[in-house]
Design an enzyme around this catalytic site. Structure first.
Site, PDB file in Angstrom:
ATOM      1  N   SER A   1       7.965   9.386 -28.047  1.00  0.00           N
ATOM      2  CA  SER A   1       7.572   8.303 -26.972  1.00  0.00           C
ATOM      3  C   SER A   1       8.734   7.660 -26.602  1.00  0.00           C
ATOM      4  O   SER A   1       8.641   6.625 -25.660  1.00  0.00           O
ATOM      5  CB  SER A   1       6.409   7.572 -27.531  1.00  0.00           C
ATOM      6  OG  SER A   1       6.511   7.022 -28.547  1.00  0.00           O
TER       7      SER A   1
ATOM      8  N   ASN B   1       0.918   1.409 -36.537  1.00  0.00           N
ATOM      9  CA  ASN B   1      -0.345   1.189 -35.639  1.00  0.00           C
ATOM     10  C   ASN B   1      -0.592   0.203 -35.214  1.00  0.00           C
ATOM     11  O   ASN B   1      -1.063  -0.188 -34.159  1.00  0.00           O
ATOM     12  CB  ASN B   1      -1.541   2.111 -36.474  1.00  0.00           C
ATOM     13  CG  ASN B   1      -1.300   3.482 -36.641  1.00  0.00           C
ATOM     14  OD1 ASN B   1      -0.287   4.255 -36.125  1.00  0.00           O
ATOM     15  ND2 ASN B   1      -2.073   4.087 -37.597  1.00  0.00           N
TER      16      ASN B   1
ATOM     17  N   THR C   1     -18.502  -3.820  13.361  1.00  0.00           N
ATOM     18  CA  THR C   1     -19.325  -3.076  12.232  1.00  0.00           C
ATOM     19  C   THR C   1     -19.247  -1.823  12.787  1.00  0.00           C
ATOM     20  O   THR C   1     -19.335  -1.628  13.857  1.00  0.00           O
ATOM     21  CB  THR C   1     -20.724  -3.835  12.093  1.00  0.00           C
ATOM     22  OG1 THR C   1     -21.279  -3.642  13.583  1.00  0.00           O
ATOM     23  CG2 THR C   1     -20.662  -5.219  12.042  1.00  0.00           C
ATOM     24  N   HIS C   2     -19.361  -0.907  12.004  1.00  0.00           N
ATOM     25  CA  HIS C   2     -19.365   0.615  11.859  1.00  0.00           C
ATOM     26  C   HIS C   2     -17.970   0.922  12.906  1.00  0.00           C
ATOM     27  O   HIS C   2     -17.703   1.777  13.706  1.00  0.00           O
ATOM     28  CB  HIS C   2     -20.487   1.072  12.969  1.00  0.00           C
ATOM     29  CG  HIS C   2     -21.871   0.585  12.305  1.00  0.00           C
ATOM     30  ND1 HIS C   2     -22.523   1.259  11.503  1.00  0.00           N
ATOM     31  CD2 HIS C   2     -22.531  -0.484  12.465  1.00  0.00           C
ATOM     32  CE1 HIS C   2     -23.430   0.670  10.989  1.00  0.00           C
ATOM     33  NE2 HIS C   2     -23.507  -0.284  11.504  1.00  0.00           N
TER      34      HIS C   2
ATOM     35  N   SER D   1      11.034   8.213  13.021  1.00  0.00           N
ATOM     36  CA  SER D   1      10.728   9.566  12.852  1.00  0.00           C
ATOM     37  C   SER D   1      12.019  10.341  12.855  1.00  0.00           C
ATOM     38  O   SER D   1      13.007   9.875  13.767  1.00  0.00           O
ATOM     39  CB  SER D   1       9.559  10.064  13.815  1.00  0.00           C
ATOM     40  OG  SER D   1       9.599  11.416  14.063  1.00  0.00           O
TER      41      SER D   1
ATOM     42  N   LYS E   1       8.961   6.761  17.785  1.00  0.00           N
ATOM     43  CA  LYS E   1       7.733   6.490  16.781  1.00  0.00           C
ATOM     44  C   LYS E   1       8.365   5.046  15.963  1.00  0.00           C
ATOM     45  O   LYS E   1       9.433   4.972  15.711  1.00  0.00           O
ATOM     46  CB  LYS E   1       7.813   7.767  15.713  1.00  0.00           C
ATOM     47  CG  LYS E   1       6.975   8.773  16.533  1.00  0.00           C
ATOM     48  CD  LYS E   1       5.824   8.589  16.320  1.00  0.00           C
ATOM     49  CE  LYS E   1       4.942   9.060  14.872  1.00  0.00           C
ATOM     50  NZ  LYS E   1       3.628   8.957  15.007  1.00  0.00           N
TER      51      LYS E   1
ATOM     52  N   ASN F   1       6.571   3.797  12.546  1.00  0.00           N
ATOM     53  CA  ASN F   1       5.365   4.180  11.571  1.00  0.00           C
ATOM     54  C   ASN F   1       5.306   2.981  10.629  1.00  0.00           C
ATOM     55  O   ASN F   1       6.044   2.683   9.905  1.00  0.00           O
ATOM     56  CB  ASN F   1       5.628   5.618  10.964  1.00  0.00           C
ATOM     57  CG  ASN F   1       5.758   6.826  11.972  1.00  0.00           C
ATOM     58  OD1 ASN F   1       4.784   6.722  12.884  1.00  0.00           O
ATOM     59  ND2 ASN F   1       6.626   7.530  11.640  1.00  0.00           N
TER      60      ASN F   1
ATOM     61  N   GLU G   1       0.752   2.419   4.657  1.00  0.00           N
ATOM     62  CA  GLU G   1       0.317   3.672   4.535  1.00  0.00           C
ATOM     63  C   GLU G   1       0.607   3.965   2.849  1.00  0.00           C
ATOM     64  O   GLU G   1      -0.330   4.505   2.319  1.00  0.00           O
ATOM     65  CB  GLU G   1       1.122   4.804   5.369  1.00  0.00           C
ATOM     66  CG  GLU G   1       0.485   4.734   6.896  1.00  0.00           C
ATOM     67  CD  GLU G   1       1.476   5.589   7.602  1.00  0.00           C
ATOM     68  OE1 GLU G   1       1.026   6.834   7.863  1.00  0.00           O
ATOM     69  OE2 GLU G   1       2.665   5.226   8.043  1.00  0.00           O
TER      70      GLU G   1
ATOM     71  N   TYR H   1      -6.880   4.962 -35.409  1.00  0.00           N
ATOM     72  CA  TYR H   1      -5.708   5.432 -34.637  1.00  0.00           C
ATOM     73  C   TYR H   1      -5.728   6.844 -34.688  1.00  0.00           C
ATOM     74  O   TYR H   1      -5.848   7.691 -35.520  1.00  0.00           O
ATOM     75  CB  TYR H   1      -4.474   4.947 -35.051  1.00  0.00           C
ATOM     76  CG  TYR H   1      -3.207   5.232 -34.261  1.00  0.00           C
ATOM     77  CD1 TYR H   1      -2.798   4.664 -33.339  1.00  0.00           C
ATOM     78  CD2 TYR H   1      -2.547   6.388 -34.803  1.00  0.00           C
ATOM     79  CE1 TYR H   1      -1.721   5.200 -32.521  1.00  0.00           C
ATOM     80  CE2 TYR H   1      -1.397   6.748 -33.951  1.00  0.00           C
ATOM     81  CZ  TYR H   1      -1.160   6.288 -32.776  1.00  0.00           C
ATOM     82  OH  TYR H   1      -0.188   6.596 -31.943  1.00  0.00           O
TER      83      TYR H   1
ATOM     84  N   LYS I   1       0.778   4.645 -22.802  1.00  0.00           N
ATOM     85  CA  LYS I   1       1.726   3.982 -22.037  1.00  0.00           C
ATOM     86  C   LYS I   1       1.981   4.354 -20.557  1.00  0.00           C
ATOM     87  O   LYS I   1       2.353   3.456 -19.813  1.00  0.00           O
ATOM     88  CB  LYS I   1       2.932   4.013 -22.926  1.00  0.00           C
ATOM     89  CG  LYS I   1       2.719   3.001 -24.119  1.00  0.00           C
ATOM     90  CD  LYS I   1       3.562   3.313 -25.294  1.00  0.00           C
ATOM     91  CE  LYS I   1       2.818   3.006 -26.589  1.00  0.00           C
ATOM     92  NZ  LYS I   1       1.795   3.926 -27.072  1.00  0.00           N
TER      93      LYS I   1
HETATM   94  N1  ARG Z   1       4.546   6.071 -30.677  1.00  0.00           N
HETATM   95  C1  ARG Z   1       3.394   5.560 -31.510  1.00  0.00           C
HETATM   96  C2  ARG Z   1       2.279   5.360 -30.172  1.00  0.00           C
HETATM   97  O1  ARG Z   1       2.761   5.063 -29.135  1.00  0.00           O
HETATM   98  C3  ARG Z   1       3.215   4.702 -32.374  1.00  0.00           C
HETATM   99  C4  ARG Z   1       2.154   4.518 -33.394  1.00  0.00           C
HETATM  100  C5  ARG Z   1       2.499   5.850 -34.028  1.00  0.00           C
HETATM  101  N2  ARG Z   1       1.631   5.939 -35.207  1.00  0.00           N
HETATM  102  C6  ARG Z   1       1.344   7.045 -35.905  1.00  0.00           C
HETATM  103  N3  ARG Z   1       0.678   7.086 -37.066  1.00  0.00           N
HETATM  104  N4  ARG Z   1       1.876   8.354 -35.574  1.00  0.00           N
HETATM  105  O2  ARG Z   1       1.099   5.192 -30.489  1.00  0.00           O
END
Ligand code: ARG
Length: 461
Positions: free
Chosen positions: A29, A116, A161-162, A283, A289, A291, A296, A323, A331
């Site tokens: 991650s 965790n 309205t509408h 455009s 144009k 825009n 949007e 967990y 994330k």
């Molecule tokens: N990268 C993990 C997360 O975002 C951190 C926690 C990992 N914990 C574990 N027991 N593998 O949740």
């Protein structure tokens, strides 16, 4: 990002073969959670301070950890920190570097803690900061709406309205409707902050820890209002993040409605407003144009925020306590929600003062739509005709005006009296747009004086 160095695995002792590159990339991650590095270090320092205070680590260890972390901070800030995919996430990256810098003290930091409760703490700190940024931006957005509403407090606009002309309103009144929506949005964020601002640390992996920790001390150091009461809940719950995304979804829905109106009002058939050039694009093929890309896109990005809300709700619904690695998927939706809402608000804070109105076109649209028909019905009711009968008489008068191609106010007194003998020459004040506006002079009404009063109340808070 450096790759492949299997000696770095924190848990290498337990395993007999290295992870494939694909699995490594799939489970890591660090590509996206590195952005919580300030929160991670802040929480680690608070944890270490508590460990030393409780004599779980020595004051020398604490000093080493502080010194090492200062070095890590400067490496990250200057772009000299090497984030490694082998170390999976930001927590292990930082801990490994700290240990390389200060030795055993770095290895003691994780005493009485798990990733965790560490990650849950980081997210809460990160989100708390993000909520504070958003609340400030919402305040500015509200101020801009109030400023424009004040400028346009007496500008007559067809209320729909509408999407059909209904009754005259003022543009200021219309803008104040959005002010009210944004005010409620700000309340929702403040409320969500209260539930976000609780400390998970101390829960460790799930069951708590055997060390004599002081959770309240850590909570105080980090500015949390209190600790999460249950260790299982502390590491597994993400409802505060879902709540945040729900508040963002509502906010974006409001901005999307405003955007839709801006797009319509900019269409030359309406021609009610002009957006400053810097919020529009041309455009590549049609030279004429101009825009409204910004509104949007705000409308379009609303869909993406709804998607993130749905993603988080779905992420959580099947997870047993406590967990699970699924949680790592929280994330990206959360960060993208924060970024999108931030950018959208920053742009709207600029865009609102860049709106100019074309009051003539607004008045023309009102005249063409028989917008004061209800005022005529109310007039007849005041003269003693039951409202249902008044409604019918005015319906006939509108039909006649339409045949003649004129507005109600352009019918002669004689013509008007064919629909009710109760009509006399005081009717023309009622049929005028400004008369119609001025008559709605109660709290929450569209009369210019009420719009100004509402602005004054809003500014007082
Ligand atoms: N990268 C993990 C997360 O975002 C951190 C926690 C990992 N914990 C574990 N027991 N593998 O949740």
């Amino acid at each position: 990002m450096s790759q492949s160095d299997s000696s770095l695995y924190t848990w290498a002792g337990r395993f007999s073969e290295p992870m494939s590159d694909l699995v490594k990339r799939y489970t890591a991650s660090v590509d996206f959670d590195w952005r919580m590095w300030r929160q991670d270090i802040r929480a680690s320092l608070a944890h270490a301070t508590m460990l030393a205070r409780q004599n779980i680590i020595s004051t020398n260890d604490l000093a080493d950890i502080e010194r090492g972390m200062a070095q890590v901070v400067s490496e990250i800030e200057t772009g000299n920190f090497v984030w490694s995919l082998d170390l999976e996430d930001l927590h292990l990256n930082i801990e490994k570097r700290l240990t390389a810098l200060v030795g055993d003290a770095g290895k003691r930091l994780h005493t009485g803690r798990s990733r965790n409760d560490q990650v849950a703490t980081d997210i809460r700190l990160y989100l708390r900061d993000s909520i504070d940024d958003i609340v400030i931006l919402l305040g500015k957005f509200q101020d801009r709406l109030l400023d424009l509403a004040e400028k346009e407090a007496a500008t007559a606009l067809p209320g729909f309205t509408h999407l059909q002309v209904a009754q005259p309103i003022t543009f200021g009144h219309h803008l104040l409707a959005y002010f009210e929506m944004v005010r409620r949005d700000a309340e929702r964020f403040a409320d969500c902050r209260r539930r976000t601002n609780r400390l998970p640390l101390g829960a460790a992996a799930l069951a708590g820890t055997t060390y004599p920790i002081d959770r309240q001390f850590v909570a105080d150091l980090l500015g949390f209002d209190g600790v999460c009461e249950n260790s299982l809940d502390a590491v597994s719950d993400r409802d505060f993040a879902i709540e945040f995304c729900a508040a963002c979804a509502l906010l974006m829905m409001h901005i999307s409605r405003l955007s839709e109106e801006l797009v319509l009002w900019m269409n030359p058939r309406f021609g009610f407003i002009r957006l400053a050039d810097r919020f529009c694009t041309g455009s590549s093929i049609m030279p004429q144009k101009r825009n409204p890309d910004v509104p949007e896109l705000a409308r379009g990005k609303t869909g993406r925020i709804y998607g993130h809300l749905t993603a988080l709700l779905t992420l959580m619904k099947g997870q047993p306590l406590a967990y699970n690695k699924d949680n790592q998927e929280d994330k990206e939706p959360l960060f993208d929600t924060i970024d999108t809402v931030n950018d959208t608000l920053r742009i709207f804070v600029e865009l609102i003062p860049g709106i100019t109105t074309n009051p003539e076109n607004m008045r023309d649209a009102l005249r063409q739509g028989f917008a004061t028909a209800t005022d005529l019905a109310d007039y007849l009711t005041r003269k003693g005709l039951p409202f249902r009968d008044a409604h019918e008489a005015v319906g006939l008068a509108v039909r006649r005006a339409e045949e003649l191609g004129v507005d109600l106010a352009q019918l002669s007194l004689g013509e008007l009296q064919r629909f009710s003998t109760r009509i006399s020459d005081d009717v023309f004040a009622v049929l005028s747009i400004d008369g119609s506006l001025a008559a709605r002079r109660h709290v929450g009404g569209t009369a210019p004086e009420q719009v100004l009063a509402a602005i004054a109340r809003a500014r007082r808070g």
